[in-house]
Design a protein around this motif. Structure first.
Motif, mmCIF file in Angstrom:
data_model
loop_
_atom_site.group_PDB
_atom_site.id
_atom_site.type_symbol
_atom_site.label_atom_id
_atom_site.label_comp_id
_atom_site.label_asym_id
_atom_site.label_seq_id
_atom_site.Cartn_x
_atom_site.Cartn_y
_atom_site.Cartn_z
ATOM 1 N N THR A 80 -9.758 19.720 4.166
ATOM 2 C CA THR A 80 -9.017 18.554 3.701
ATOM 3 C C THR A 80 -7.721 19.014 3.047
ATOM 4 N N ASP B 158 6.457 3.917 2.879
ATOM 5 C CA ASP B 158 5.974 2.991 1.843
ATOM 6 C C ASP B 158 7.106 2.620 0.877
ATOM 7 N N THR C 85 -11.021 5.143 3.969
ATOM 8 C CA THR C 85 -9.817 4.802 3.193
ATOM 9 C C THR C 85 -9.529 3.304 3.276
ATOM 10 N N LYS D 177 1.028 5.495 -0.386
ATOM 11 C CA LYS D 177 0.264 6.744 -0.359
ATOM 12 C C LYS D 177 1.114 7.903 -0.885
ATOM 13 N N THR E 188 -1.772 9.017 11.154
ATOM 14 C CA THR E 188 -2.557 8.299 12.172
ATOM 15 C C THR E 188 -2.021 6.907 12.476
ATOM 16 N N ALA E 189 -1.347 6.272 11.505
ATOM 17 C CA ALA E 189 -0.916 4.872 11.637
ATOM 18 C C ALA E 189 -2.110 3.943 11.838
ATOM 19 N N GLN E 190 -3.273 4.345 11.320
ATOM 20 C CA GLN E 190 -4.482 3.522 11.501
ATOM 21 C C GLN E 190 -4.787 2.627 10.305
ATOM 22 N N ILE E 191 -4.328 3.033 9.122
ATOM 23 C CA ILE E 191 -4.779 2.354 7.901
ATOM 24 C C ILE E 191 -4.396 0.869 7.887
ATOM 25 N N CYS F 49 0.853 -1.196 0.000
ATOM 26 C CA CYS F 49 0.000 0.000 0.000
ATOM 27 C C CYS F 49 0.881 1.235 0.000
ATOM 28 N N ALA G 69 1.603 7.439 7.495
ATOM 29 C CA ALA G 69 1.825 8.385 6.405
ATOM 30 C C ALA G 69 2.292 9.696 7.032
HETATM 31 C C1 LIG Z 1 -9.448 12.637 12.330
HETATM 32 C C2 LIG Z 1 -9.137 12.610 10.873
HETATM 33 C C3 LIG Z 1 -10.041 13.113 9.966
HETATM 34 C C4 LIG Z 1 -9.744 13.135 8.642
HETATM 35 N N1 LIG Z 1 -10.631 13.644 7.787
HETATM 36 C C5 LIG Z 1 -10.313 13.762 6.510
HETATM 37 C C6 LIG Z 1 -11.185 14.377 5.634
HETATM 38 O O1 LIG Z 1 -12.265 14.803 6.010
HETATM 39 N N2 LIG Z 1 -10.783 14.497 4.355
HETATM 40 C C7 LIG Z 1 -9.562 14.050 3.924
HETATM 41 O O2 LIG Z 1 -9.228 14.216 2.760
HETATM 42 N N3 LIG Z 1 -8.747 13.424 4.726
HETATM 43 C C8 LIG Z 1 -9.075 13.291 6.012
HETATM 44 N N4 LIG Z 1 -8.219 12.710 6.847
HETATM 45 C C9 LIG Z 1 -7.000 12.168 6.308
HETATM 46 C C10 LIG Z 1 -7.254 10.782 5.809
HETATM 47 O O3 LIG Z 1 -7.976 10.025 6.726
HETATM 48 C C11 LIG Z 1 -5.951 10.112 5.650
HETATM 49 O O4 LIG Z 1 -5.145 10.819 4.759
HETATM 50 C C12 LIG Z 1 -6.088 8.731 5.094
HETATM 51 O O5 LIG Z 1 -7.196 8.089 5.617
HETATM 52 C C13 LIG Z 1 -4.863 7.906 5.413
HETATM 53 O O6 LIG Z 1 -4.605 7.985 6.771
HETATM 54 P P1 LIG Z 1 -3.190 8.412 7.247
HETATM 55 O O7 LIG Z 1 -2.630 9.425 6.337
HETATM 56 O O8 LIG Z 1 -3.262 8.732 8.670
HETATM 57 O O9 LIG Z 1 -2.402 7.069 6.985
HETATM 58 P P2 LIG Z 1 -1.654 6.145 7.978
HETATM 59 O O10 LIG Z 1 -2.609 5.245 8.647
HETATM 60 O O11 LIG Z 1 -0.738 6.947 8.844
HETATM 61 O O12 LIG Z 1 -0.833 5.362 6.872
HETATM 62 C C14 LIG Z 1 -0.262 4.097 7.120
HETATM 63 C C15 LIG Z 1 -0.029 3.396 5.827
HETATM 64 O O13 LIG Z 1 -1.273 3.094 5.225
HETATM 65 C C16 LIG Z 1 -1.142 3.116 3.805
HETATM 66 N N5 LIG Z 1 -2.010 4.148 3.238
HETATM 67 C C17 LIG Z 1 -2.565 5.223 3.849
HETATM 68 N N6 LIG Z 1 -3.316 5.928 2.988
HETATM 69 C C18 LIG Z 1 -3.225 5.289 1.795
HETATM 70 C C19 LIG Z 1 -3.749 5.538 0.502
HETATM 71 N N7 LIG Z 1 -4.543 6.573 0.238
HETATM 72 N N8 LIG Z 1 -3.438 4.667 -0.477
HETATM 73 C C20 LIG Z 1 -2.628 3.601 -0.235
HETATM 74 N N9 LIG Z 1 -2.098 3.323 0.952
HETATM 75 C C21 LIG Z 1 -2.390 4.155 1.962
HETATM 76 C C22 LIG Z 1 0.325 3.408 3.531
HETATM 77 O O14 LIG Z 1 1.014 2.205 3.440
HETATM 78 C C23 LIG Z 1 0.750 4.164 4.784
HETATM 79 O O15 LIG Z 1 2.130 4.096 5.022
HETATM 80 C C24 LIG Z 1 -8.518 12.638 8.188
HETATM 81 C C25 LIG Z 1 -7.631 12.102 9.105
HETATM 82 C C26 LIG Z 1 -7.939 12.090 10.425
HETATM 83 C C27 LIG Z 1 -6.966 11.533 11.414
#
Ligand SMILES: Cc1cc2nc3c(=O)[nH]c(=O)nc-3n(C[C@H](O)[C@H](O)[C@H](O)COP(=O)(O)OP(=O)(O)OC[C@H]3O[C@@H](n4cnc5c(N)ncnc54)[C@H](O)[C@@H]3O)c2cc1C
Length: 263
Positions: A24, A38, A97, A8, A129-132, A6, A124
Motif C-alpha cells: 500500500t 479536487d 473507500t 483526497k 482509477t477514476a472509480q470513486i 470529496c 486521483a
Molecule cells: C486494484 C487496486 C487495489 C488497491 N488496493 C489498495 C490497498 O490494498 N491498500 C491501499 O491503501 N490502497 C489500495 N488502493 C488504492 C485505493 O483504492 C485508492 O487510493 C482509493 O480507493 C481511491 O481510489 P483512487 O485513488 O483511484 O481515486 P479515484 O477514483 O481516481 O479518485 C477520484 C476522486 O474520488 C475522490 N476520492 C478518492 N479517494 C478519496 C478519499 N480517500 N477521500 C476523499 N475523496 C476521495 C476524489 O474526489 C478524487 O478526485 C488500490 C487501488 C487499486 C486500483
C-alpha cells in the motif's frame, strides 16, 4: 445549494513510497498535497455558491494529517470539513473507500440537511482509477455524470453540464441530488487571502472514526477490500547519453546497433 466536495490527500511528486509487505502507499511522513482535480472541484463549488448560496463541505478519508489540507480547503472557500480517519479504514480499495465516503456523506447530511451536489475529481493522481465518484454515487443511489468540464446552468432542481467524450463534448442535464466528477480544466483553483487563511486556522475539522459513523467492519479497510494487490512498484528509469560521431552512413549504422541492443 448544498455541495459536498470529496478531496483526497495525495503524495507530492517524487514522494511516493510503497510499504514493502502490504504493497500500500505509505502516507505517514510523506509531503502531501490536495489532489489537483479536487482543488478544481472545490473552486467550482465556490463559484456555484457565489451564484446560488448554500454551504460547501469538504470530505476526505485519510490519515489525521489530512486535517491540514482540509483547513486549506476552508481557506479556499469550504464552510466545513469532515475527515474520516481510523486505523480500520487503512488499506481500502475503491469499493471500501466509496462505502466509507458514503458514511461521511450521511454524517454531513445530519448537519446540513439534504445535499444537492457531490463534486469529485475525475481521478486521483496516485490511485488513478477514476472509480470513486461513480462508485460513491452507486452506493448512495444517486445519478452521476463523469468528466465534467463546464457547468452550463444550475437551476433550483437540476444542473446542466458539459462533459468530455471521445471526439467532442456532450451536454447533460441531471436532477439533484447528483454527483459530478470534474476535470482540472473546469476551474483554476484560487489562492487564499491572508484573511481567509487566518480564519481557517480557527475553524475545526470534524474527525470521525469508524465507530462514530457506524461503519460495518467487514466493508472498510483491508477487510472490506476484495482487490488483492499482487505487486506494486515504482518504475525505475535509467538514462545514458552517448555522443555519436561520423558521417551520415556511419551515424545511421551506429543508431541501428543501439536501437537493436535496447530492443
Ligand atoms: C486494484 C487496486 C487495489 C488497491 N488496493 C489498495 C490497498 O490494498 N491498500 C491501499 O491503501 N490502497 C489500495 N488502493 C488504492 C485505493 O483504492 C485508492 O487510493 C482509493 O480507493 C481511491 O481510489 P483512487 O485513488 O483511484 O481515486 P479515484 O477514483 O481516481 O479518485 C477520484 C476522486 O474520488 C475522490 N476520492 C478518492 N479517494 C478519496 C478519499 N480517500 N477521500 C476523499 N475523496 C476521495 C476524489 O474526489 C478524487 O478526485 C488500490 C487501488 C487499486 C486500483
Amino acid at each position: 445549494m448544498n455541495t459536498i466536495v470529496c478531496m483526497k490527500q495525495v503524495p507530492s511528486s517524487n514522494e511516493v513510497r510503497m510499504h514493502p509487505v502490504t504493497k500500500t502507499i505509505v502516507r505517514d511522513g510523506n509531503a502531501s498535497v490536495m489532489n489537483p482535480f479536487d482543488s478544481s472541484a472545490l473552486e467550482q463549488a465556490v463559484q456555484l455558491k457565489q451564484q446560488r448560496g448554500g454551504t460547501i463541505t469538504a470530505l476526505s478519508m485519510g490519515i489525521l494529517q489530512t486535517q491540514v489540507l482540509l483547513k486549506d480547503a476552508m481557506s479556499r472557500g469550504a464552510d466545513k470539513a469532515v475527515l474520516l480517519s481510523d486505523r480500520g479504514f487503512a488499506g481500502a480499495d475503491t469499493l471500501a473507500t466509496s462505502y466509507t465516503l458514503s458514511l461521511g456523506v450521511k454524517e454531513i447530511q445530519k448537519n446540513i440537511g439534504a445535499f444537492d451536489l457531490i463534486l469529485c475529481g475525475k481521478m486521483a493522481v496516485d490511485g488513478d482509477t477514476a472509480q470513486i465518484g461513480p462508485e460513491l454515487a452507486q452506493v448512495l443511489g444517486i445519478p452521476y455524470v463523469t468528466d465534467v468540464v463546464e457547468i452550463v446552468e444550475a437551476s433550483d432542481t437540476a444542473i446542466t453540464v458539459r462533459r468530455i467524450i471521445d471526439g467532442g463534448t456532450q451536454v447533460v442535464r441531471v436532477a439533484y441530488p447528483a454527483l459530478l466528477t470534474v476535470v482540472k480544466e473546469i476551474q483554476q483553483p484560487r489562492l487564499p487571502s491572508i484573511a481567509s487563511l487566518k480564519a481557517s486556522l480557527a475553524k475545526e475539522v470534524a474527525v470521525f472514526t469508524a465507530d462514530a459513523v457506524g461503519a460495518d467492519g467487514t466493508r472498510i479497510g483491508l477487510n472490506g477490500s476484495p482487490t488483492q494487490v499482487v505487486e506494486t512498484f515504482i518504475p525505475e528509469h535509467s538514462t545514458q547519453c552517448v555522443a555519436l560521431t561520423g558521417d551520415v552512413a556511419s551515424l545511421c549504422g551506429q543508431l541501428k546497433t543501439i536501437v537493436q541492443e535496447v530492443g
